[in-house]
Design a protein around this motif. Structure first.
Motif, mmCIF file in Angstrom:
data_model
loop_
_atom_site.group_PDB
_atom_site.id
_atom_site.type_symbol
_atom_site.label_atom_id
_atom_site.label_comp_id
_atom_site.label_asym_id
_atom_site.label_seq_id
_atom_site.Cartn_x
_atom_site.Cartn_y
_atom_site.Cartn_z
ATOM 1 N N GLY A 150 0.826 -1.201 0.000
ATOM 2 C CA GLY A 150 0.000 0.000 0.000
ATOM 3 C C GLY A 150 0.861 1.251 0.000
ATOM 4 N N VAL A 151 0.175 2.396 -0.110
ATOM 5 C CA VAL A 151 0.858 3.685 -0.161
ATOM 6 C C VAL A 151 1.736 3.885 1.069
ATOM 7 C CG1 VAL A 151 0.418 6.175 -0.011
ATOM 8 C CG2 VAL A 151 -0.801 4.802 -1.695
ATOM 9 N N ASP A 152 1.283 3.392 2.243
ATOM 10 C CA ASP A 152 2.051 3.559 3.471
ATOM 11 C C ASP A 152 3.394 2.811 3.387
ATOM 12 O OD1 ASP A 152 0.351 1.360 3.305
ATOM 13 O OD2 ASP A 152 0.299 1.058 5.474
ATOM 14 N N ALA A 153 3.352 1.557 2.871
ATOM 15 C CA ALA A 153 4.588 0.778 2.740
ATOM 16 C C ALA A 153 5.511 1.408 1.696
ATOM 17 C CB ALA A 153 4.262 -0.662 2.353
ATOM 18 N N LEU A 154 4.893 1.904 0.599
ATOM 19 C CA LEU A 154 5.697 2.533 -0.452
ATOM 20 C C LEU A 154 6.328 3.833 0.024
ATOM 21 C CD1 LEU A 154 4.382 0.413 -2.304
ATOM 22 C CD2 LEU A 154 4.253 2.186 -4.059
ATOM 23 N N ASN A 155 5.572 4.595 0.820
ATOM 24 C CA ASN A 155 6.095 5.866 1.320
ATOM 25 C C ASN A 155 7.388 5.654 2.100
ATOM 26 O OD1 ASN A 155 4.027 7.283 0.177
ATOM 27 N ND2 ASN A 155 2.961 7.748 2.075
ATOM 28 N N ALA A 156 7.443 4.540 2.816
ATOM 29 C CA ALA A 156 8.650 4.237 3.593
ATOM 30 C C ALA A 156 9.848 4.068 2.655
ATOM 31 C CB ALA A 156 8.432 2.981 4.425
ATOM 32 N N ARG A 157 9.575 3.749 1.384
ATOM 33 C CA ARG A 157 10.658 3.615 0.395
ATOM 34 C C ARG A 157 10.712 4.841 -0.509
ATOM 35 N NH1 ARG A 157 8.951 -2.253 -1.854
ATOM 36 N NH2 ARG A 157 10.275 -1.586 -3.590
ATOM 37 N N ASN A 158 10.012 5.922 -0.058
ATOM 38 C CA ASN A 158 9.992 7.185 -0.796
ATOM 39 C C ASN A 158 9.311 7.062 -2.165
ATOM 40 O OD1 ASN A 158 10.533 9.979 -0.654
ATOM 41 N ND2 ASN A 158 12.225 9.734 -2.109
ATOM 42 N N SER A 179 5.308 6.157 -4.216
ATOM 43 C CA SER A 179 3.866 6.122 -4.037
ATOM 44 C C SER A 179 3.207 5.605 -5.314
ATOM 45 C CB SER A 179 3.340 7.517 -3.692
ATOM 46 O OG SER A 179 1.987 7.429 -3.282
ATOM 47 N N TRP A 180 2.001 5.061 -5.174
ATOM 48 C CA TRP A 180 1.202 4.715 -6.339
ATOM 49 C C TRP A 180 0.496 5.970 -6.842
ATOM 50 C CZ3 TRP A 180 2.317 0.459 -8.558
ATOM 51 C CH2 TRP A 180 2.614 -0.702 -7.836
ATOM 52 N N VAL A 181 0.436 6.122 -8.147
ATOM 53 C CA VAL A 181 -0.307 7.222 -8.747
ATOM 54 C C VAL A 181 -1.240 6.620 -9.795
ATOM 55 C CG1 VAL A 181 -0.104 9.251 -10.238
ATOM 56 C CG2 VAL A 181 1.482 8.952 -8.340
ATOM 57 N N ILE A 217 5.606 6.156 -8.478
ATOM 58 C CA ILE A 217 6.538 7.266 -8.679
ATOM 59 C C ILE A 217 7.500 7.376 -7.497
ATOM 60 C CG2 ILE A 217 5.062 8.666 -10.199
ATOM 61 C CD1 ILE A 217 4.708 10.490 -7.595
ATOM 62 N N ASP A 218 8.678 7.877 -7.817
ATOM 63 C CA ASP A 218 9.666 8.232 -6.813
ATOM 64 C C ASP A 218 9.273 9.617 -6.316
ATOM 65 O OD1 ASP A 218 12.934 7.788 -6.109
ATOM 66 O OD2 ASP A 218 12.152 9.836 -6.057
ATOM 67 N N LEU A 219 9.062 9.748 -5.005
ATOM 68 C CA LEU A 219 8.488 10.990 -4.476
ATOM 69 C C LEU A 219 9.448 12.175 -4.552
ATOM 70 C CD1 LEU A 219 6.446 9.630 -1.422
ATOM 71 C CD2 LEU A 219 5.534 10.687 -3.499
ATOM 72 N N ASN A 221 -0.653 14.683 -1.027
ATOM 73 C CA ASN A 221 0.454 15.268 -1.801
ATOM 74 C C ASN A 221 0.218 16.750 -2.120
ATOM 75 O OD1 ASN A 221 2.470 13.372 -2.325
ATOM 76 N ND2 ASN A 221 1.179 12.322 -3.827
ATOM 77 N N ARG A 222 -0.867 17.320 -1.594
ATOM 78 C CA ARG A 222 -1.292 18.697 -1.900
ATOM 79 C C ARG A 222 -1.717 18.849 -3.359
ATOM 80 N NH1 ARG A 222 1.741 23.226 1.625
ATOM 81 N NH2 ARG A 222 2.446 21.938 3.331
#
Lengths: 242, 242
Positions: free
Chosen positions: A45-53, A55-57, A113-115, A168-169
Motif C-alpha cells: 500500500g501507499v504507506d509501505a511505499l512511502n517508507a521507500r519514498n 507512491s502509487w499514482v 513514482i519516486d516521491l 500530496n497537496r
C-alpha cells in the motif's frame, strides 16, 4: 499465485444522491478505496511505499456501471492485479450485488513514482517481487481508452481549494470525477442509464491553481479536458448507454 | 432511560489532509454520520421519518477539536440526546482517543420538518415518544453560539453543483463546512491548533444557485456569512485557540 480478494460494502447514505441511489463518483471512490485496502492488506500500500519514498499514482481508469445500487444495498467488489508493464500495473474490479449478479466493473492502471524525483519507477522488478499477488484472469472489460481529440464548446472554471487536495497537496482523483459529473445535466447524471467513464490523469493540479474544464457533447458521449493554467492535466470521456 | 451509545472509528486515508491528520470538515462528517447511525439504530432515523413524510434537519452545530487525530488512529464517538425543546432537539458528542482521553466534543441541534409543508414539526409529542432515548447528562460544551454581526471584507463565489447536493437536492451540510475551511489560509486549517466551529443553517441552498461567501477576520476568529442570491443561508464562526 494469489486468490481474488473480495470486499463487502453497503451503500451508505453519504454515497447516494437525491434519487437515493449511489452516485457514480461515489462508486468510483469505492473502487479506489478497495484498491487502497487490498494493496495495504498485501503489504504494498501507499504507506509501505512511502517508507521507500515511493507512491502509487493512478494513471488511467475505466469504470462501467450497468445500474446504480440503492441506499443500504449490499454488494461485493472483487479485485485482482492482472499484469505489470514497465510503467503501469493493471488492477481490475468487478461489482456484484447480493444475488451475485455483476452490475459494474473497472480497470485501473497505476504508475509507481519516486516521491523526490517525481518520475515513474520501472515496475519490472516490482512485478517479480509481487508475482504472488498477480492473478491470471483477464480484465473484465476494455482497458481505459485513449481519448484522441476534444473540441470543447463550453467551459467552467474551478479553483483548487483545501477540500480538493490529497496528501500530496494535489487535486484528489475523485474531485476530478466530481467536476465531470457536475458539468453534465442533473437529469442525466441522476438517471439510471448504464455508463462508461474513461479518465486519464496526465499532470498534477496544485492547491490554488485555477482549472478550466472544457466539455464537448457528441450525442451520448461527453468529452472533457481539464487544463491547470499551464498544461492539460486530465482528459476524460463519459459514454451514456442504453 | 437509555445508555450513552459509543461508536468506534478509525481515521481512514480519505479523511486526512496532507499533514496525514484528519481534516476538520472530515471530523464534522463523522459527527453527522454518528448522529445518523444512532438515530437509525434507535428507530428514528431519516428513513423512519421519511415514511411519515418528515425529516431531521440540522439547525446548528458547535464542534470543538483540541487536536486532529492521525491517519489510522482509532477513536470513539459517544452520543446522546439531552433534551427536546418545542422546535429543536439537542444531540451531544464526545470524541475520545484509544487511551480514553477526550480530544473533541460537539453539540448539534436538530429540527424535524414536514417534507410537504417544509415547516418545523412541534417536537413536544416526539420528545415524549422518544423519552427513553434521552440521557440526563448535560452538553459537553456551550451550545452553538449566536453570531450577531458580520462585516465581510472578502468574498468568494460558489455555484451549487451535483456533488454538493443531498437527498433533498439542497446543498449538503458538509459542503458548507468545506467552503468555510477552503476560505481560510492553508497553513491555518492544516495546523494543529485547537479550534471551535459554530454554524447556523438558516435557509436551504438549491442546485444551480450561485452562493456568495463573505468572510471577516477578527484576530483568531473568522466570521462567515453565505448568501444564496436571495437571502442569508448560513452564518458561522471559526475560533482558533492556543
Amino acid at each position: 499465485m494469489s486468490e481474488i480478494s473480495s470486499y463487502k460494502f453497503c451503500v451508505e447514505p453519504q454515497k447516494v444522491d437525491f434519487t437515493l441511489c449511489a452516485a457514480i463518483p461515489a462508486m468510483a471512490g469505492v473502487i479506489l478505496d478497495t484498491a487502497g485496502l487490498d494493496a495495504h492488506g498485501k503489504g504494498f500500500g501507499v504507506d509501505a511505499l512511502n517508507a521507500r519514498n515511493c507512491s502509487w499514482v493512478l494513471s488511467r481508469m475505466a469504470l462501467e456501471l450497468d445500474r446504480r445500487p440503492a441506499q443500504y444495498d449490499t454488494y461485493e467488489v472483487a479485485t485482482w492485479i492482472s499484469d505489470y508493464g514497465r510503467v503501469l500495473s493493471t488492477r481490475n474490479f468487478t461489482l456484484t450485488d447480493a444475488s451475485g449478479a455483476e452490475f459494474g466493473r473497472a480497470v485501473t492502471q497505476w504508475a509507481m513514482i519516486d516521491l523526490t524525483a517525481r518520475t515513474a519507477v520501472d515496475l519490472s522488478g516490482v512485478g517479480r517481487e509481487h508475482a504472488d499477488a498477480m492473478i491470471d484472469r483477464p480484465s473484465p472489460t476494455d482497458k481505459p481508452r485513449k481519448i484522441l481529440s476534444i473540441n470543447p464548446t463550453t467551459y467552467v472554471e474551478h479553483r483548487v481549494v483545501y477540500s480538493d487536495i490529497d496528501f500530496n497537496r494535489h487535486m484528489n482523483t475523485l474531485r476530478y470525477i466530481d467536476l465531470l459529473f457536475d458539468a453534465m445535466p442533473l437529469e442525466l447524471v441522476a438517471s439510471q442509464r448504464a455508463v462508461r467513464l474513461d479518465i486519464h490523469f496526465l499532470r498534477e493540479c496544485r492547491h490554488g491553481q485555477l482549472l478550466t474544464l472544457g466539455s464537448e457533447q457528441r450525442d451520448d458521449v461527453w468529452l472533457f479536458t481539464i487544463n491547470n493554467g499551464e498544461q492539460e492535466a486530465v482528459r476524460a470521456s463519459v459514454e451514456w448507454r442504453s
